[in-house]
Design an enzyme around this catalytic site. Sequence first.
Site, PDB file in Angstrom:
ATOM      1  N   THR A  63       0.836  -1.195   0.000  1.00  0.00           N
ATOM      2  CA  THR A  63       0.000   0.000   0.000  1.00  0.00           C
ATOM      3  C   THR A  63       0.872   1.247   0.000  1.00  0.00           C
ATOM      4  OG1 THR A  63      -1.926   1.046   1.026  1.00  0.00           O
ATOM      5  CG2 THR A  63      -0.388  -0.034   2.531  1.00  0.00           C
ATOM      6  N   LYS A  67       3.244   1.504  -3.888  1.00  0.00           N
ATOM      7  CA  LYS A  67       2.583   0.842  -5.023  1.00  0.00           C
ATOM      8  C   LYS A  67       3.308   1.063  -6.349  1.00  0.00           C
ATOM      9  CE  LYS A  67      -2.168   0.358  -3.434  1.00  0.00           C
ATOM     10  NZ  LYS A  67      -3.582   0.553  -3.763  1.00  0.00           N
ATOM     11  N   ASN A  88      -1.059  -4.036  -6.101  1.00  0.00           N
ATOM     12  CA  ASN A  88      -1.395  -4.030  -4.676  1.00  0.00           C
ATOM     13  C   ASN A  88      -1.166  -5.395  -4.022  1.00  0.00           C
ATOM     14  OD1 ASN A  88      -3.664  -5.452  -5.651  1.00  0.00           O
ATOM     15  ND2 ASN A  88      -4.924  -4.682  -3.961  1.00  0.00           N
ATOM     16  N   ASP A 103      -7.675  -4.767  -6.627  1.00  0.00           N
ATOM     17  CA  ASP A 103      -8.647  -3.728  -6.255  1.00  0.00           C
ATOM     18  C   ASP A 103      -9.886  -3.785  -7.147  1.00  0.00           C
ATOM     19  OD1 ASP A 103      -7.242  -2.634  -4.123  1.00  0.00           O
ATOM     20  OD2 ASP A 103      -6.095  -1.285  -5.402  1.00  0.00           O
ATOM     21  N   LEU A 155      -9.147  18.129 -15.547  1.00  0.00           N
ATOM     22  CA  LEU A 155      -9.643  17.434 -16.740  1.00  0.00           C
ATOM     23  C   LEU A 155      -8.546  16.624 -17.432  1.00  0.00           C
ATOM     24  CD1 LEU A 155     -12.002  16.925 -18.647  1.00  0.00           C
ATOM     25  CD2 LEU A 155     -11.418  19.049 -19.840  1.00  0.00           C
ATOM     26  N   ALA A 156      -7.312  17.139 -17.429  1.00  0.00           N
ATOM     27  CA  ALA A 156      -6.218  16.461 -18.142  1.00  0.00           C
ATOM     28  C   ALA A 156      -6.003  15.043 -17.598  1.00  0.00           C
ATOM     29  CB  ALA A 156      -4.935  17.268 -18.019  1.00  0.00           C
ATOM     30  N   TYR A 217     -14.640   4.280   2.967  1.00  0.00           N
ATOM     31  CA  TYR A 217     -15.384   3.520   3.982  1.00  0.00           C
ATOM     32  C   TYR A 217     -15.224   4.066   5.396  1.00  0.00           C
ATOM     33  CZ  TYR A 217     -10.894   1.122   4.430  1.00  0.00           C
ATOM     34  OH  TYR A 217      -9.566   0.848   4.590  1.00  0.00           O
ATOM     35  N   GLY A 238     -18.081   1.531   0.785  1.00  0.00           N
ATOM     36  CA  GLY A 238     -16.758   1.127   0.323  1.00  0.00           C
ATOM     37  C   GLY A 238     -16.119  -0.011   1.087  1.00  0.00           C
TER      38      GLY A 238
END
Length: 275
Positions: A63, A67, A88, A103, A155-156, A217, A238
């Site tokens: 984690t 990663k 992960n 995931d 946005l990119a 979560y 979640g």
Amino acid sequence: MVEKKAFVTGHPIAHSRSPKIHGYWLNTYGIDGSYYAIDVAPADFPEFLSSLEANGYQGGNVTIPHKEVAFAQVERRDEAAEMIGAVNMLWLDDGVLWGGNSDWIGFAGNLDEHAPGWERKAPAVVLGAGGASRAVIHALKVRGINDIRIVNRTLARAQELVDRFGAGVSAHGAAGDLLGDAGLLINTTALGMHGDATLAADPACLPAHAIVADIVYVPLKTPLLAAARARNLKTVDGLGMLLHQAVPGFERWFGKRPEVTAELRQMIVADILAK
Ligand code: ATR
């Protein structure tokens, strides 16, 4: 027989709930094995990776912040890790270090459990364009959803995901008029965590059959899910993604496909509420 060992590594790692999840399954199935939380500083991570076999590990979870380095350093990667661009979970196969991504399996497994038929709800609107978003988009694509609308403040970054995932994926700077015909709304950003009440999309604009899912979560009921419930929409929190993403790793390291039970969920809910 030698005891099987696996781990979760991050920096910090004390907050991780993975040891509780894997510990529950080891205990439930009476498996002679251990699952450790190991804090490894970034400078020590390459050495940690190269000594897994010597230290007797079958593999483990990775984690934040490891990663990306894990993705770059493993010898082989599974197809999902390549598509998502993140690793992960790790495992050794004949001395070869593999990196995978579970995931997306966690996301799909959670919706399969709590909102069966979700894959027939296209179009999907996905809030966020980071690593978690890539796992969700991969799951949507694998399950045949062919209209995926990524909404991101920057946005990119959403556009980069269009380039990565190709046909059927579009990039947007705001949710605005994307919600009226959407059957799925998924939040993959940290918005809503720790009581932040900002909503990047208003569930009131969704049709009555829509499902709203959050990958956050803590808290279990995010402001987005609360707003969706207030409109009588189906919601999925979640926590199930966290529980379901752990299944493939446990099976690989300990040789038994575990079940996500109500008792396991309750145990982790109690842990969240206690903090
Ligand atoms: P992760 O790997 O957990 O997905 P990440 O790669 O840092 O984390 O991505 C975080 C996502 O949450 C991004 O989509 C980010 O938007 P930007 O790309 O515009 O940064 C989004 N995000 C985080 N904080 C946000 C905020 N306050 N408002 C809107 N979006 C936010």
